[in-house]
Design a protein around this motif. Sequence first.
Motif, PDB file in Angstrom:
ATOM      1  N   UNK A  56       0.847  -1.180   0.000  1.00 31.85           N
ATOM      2  CA  UNK A  56       0.000   0.000   0.000  1.00 31.85           C
ATOM      3  C   UNK A  56       0.881   1.228   0.000  1.00 31.85           C
ATOM      4  N   UNK A  98      -3.443  -7.864   7.551  1.00 28.28           N
ATOM      5  CA  UNK A  98      -4.727  -7.983   8.205  1.00 28.28           C
ATOM      6  C   UNK A  98      -4.701  -8.634   9.568  1.00 28.28           C
TER       7      UNK A  98
ATOM      8  N   UNK B  93     -10.098  -2.277  10.586  1.00 26.84           N
ATOM      9  CA  UNK B  93      -9.276  -2.790   9.490  1.00 26.84           C
ATOM     10  C   UNK B  93     -10.004  -3.901   8.758  1.00 26.84           C
ATOM     11  N   UNK B  94      -9.564  -4.126   7.532  1.00 23.86           N
ATOM     12  CA  UNK B  94      -9.989  -5.304   6.781  1.00 23.86           C
ATOM     13  C   UNK B  94      -9.022  -6.420   7.123  1.00 23.86           C
ATOM     14  N   UNK B  95      -9.504  -7.464   7.806  1.00 24.09           N
ATOM     15  CA  UNK B  95      -8.584  -8.510   8.234  1.00 24.09           C
ATOM     16  C   UNK B  95      -8.048  -9.308   7.058  1.00 24.09           C
ATOM     17  N   UNK B  97      -6.597  -8.108   4.730  1.00 29.07           N
ATOM     18  CA  UNK B  97      -5.433  -7.424   4.206  1.00 29.07           C
ATOM     19  C   UNK B  97      -5.781  -6.347   3.203  1.00 29.07           C
ATOM     20  N   UNK B  98      -6.769  -5.561   3.537  1.00 29.60           N
ATOM     21  CA  UNK B  98      -7.135  -4.467   2.660  1.00 29.60           C
ATOM     22  C   UNK B  98      -6.033  -3.442   2.527  1.00 29.60           C
ATOM     23  N   UNK B  99      -6.202  -2.552   1.615  1.00 26.92           N
ATOM     24  CA  UNK B  99      -5.116  -1.670   1.233  1.00 26.92           C
ATOM     25  C   UNK B  99      -4.783  -0.605   2.266  1.00 26.92           C
ATOM     26  N   UNK B 100      -5.650  -0.390   3.247  1.00 28.11           N
ATOM     27  CA  UNK B 100      -5.460   0.781   4.089  1.00 28.11           C
ATOM     28  C   UNK B 100      -4.876   0.504   5.462  1.00 28.11           C
ATOM     29  N   UNK B 101      -4.489  -0.686   5.798  1.00 25.77           N
ATOM     30  CA  UNK B 101      -3.938  -0.959   7.118  1.00 25.77           C
ATOM     31  C   UNK B 101      -4.952  -0.608   8.185  1.00 25.77           C
ATOM     32  N   UNK B 102      -4.480  -0.154   9.346  1.00 28.88           N
ATOM     33  CA  UNK B 102      -5.350   0.259  10.437  1.00 28.88           C
ATOM     34  C   UNK B 102      -5.818   1.689  10.220  1.00 28.88           C
TER      35      UNK B 102
END
Lengths: 112, 114
Positions: A56, A98, B93-95, B97-102
């Motif tokens: 990211x 995640x 967060x998206x667990x 592993x989304x693009x934005x982290x926490x």
Amino acid sequence: DTAVSQTPKYLVTQMGNDKSIKCEQNLGHDTMYWYKQDSKKFLKIMFSYNNKELIINETVPNRFSPKSPDKAHLNLHINSLELGDSAVYFCASSPNRGQPQHFGDGTRLSIL
Amino acid sequence: QQQVKQSPQSLIVQKGGISIINCAYENTAFDYFPWYQQFPGKGPALLIAIRPDVSEKKEGRFTISFNKSAKQFSLHIMDSQPGDSATYFCASMLSGGGADGLTFGKGTHLIIQP
């Protein structure tokens, strides 16, 4: 032993200089992050690295560049420092994307 | 644009009382909700976390209550102690592993008076 360690703890420098902050984790985690905490304590993600790949990149100026020599390290390089870069920068790591993140104790960057 | 709204900004509680901090999130895709505790000069430390498949999680004196339909979650600190005085951050967060982290709330400065 500190799980996520950052150096230096304090960094005072002049506008226009180039500086680096080092981060190391001994947790065996695959993902590492950099966060910026501003004067109002707001924390915002800057970068994350997973298996040496940048996954990211928020709307961060390209003067900031993370570099990972190996899985345990993620260093932050900052070129042409500006007054607005003054903040506390935190490194963090997690087993994988995640998953729970563990933070270092931060580097306080002050631009004169 | 803030995706996680936290309140109150500051909170004073008497020793032995219950401290309650609230958060509301906007992104319905978020599926991991941790709370972090930060002392001056230190990094945020993970305190407790919850996923939306449960409505409550308790660890010692710390409890998270989660309301998926309202998109809200809260931290309750029972029998608050002076050592609990710190800044608390909720996050989402998206667990997967989304693009934005926490994504963090703006923090609550908690003071426990002896």
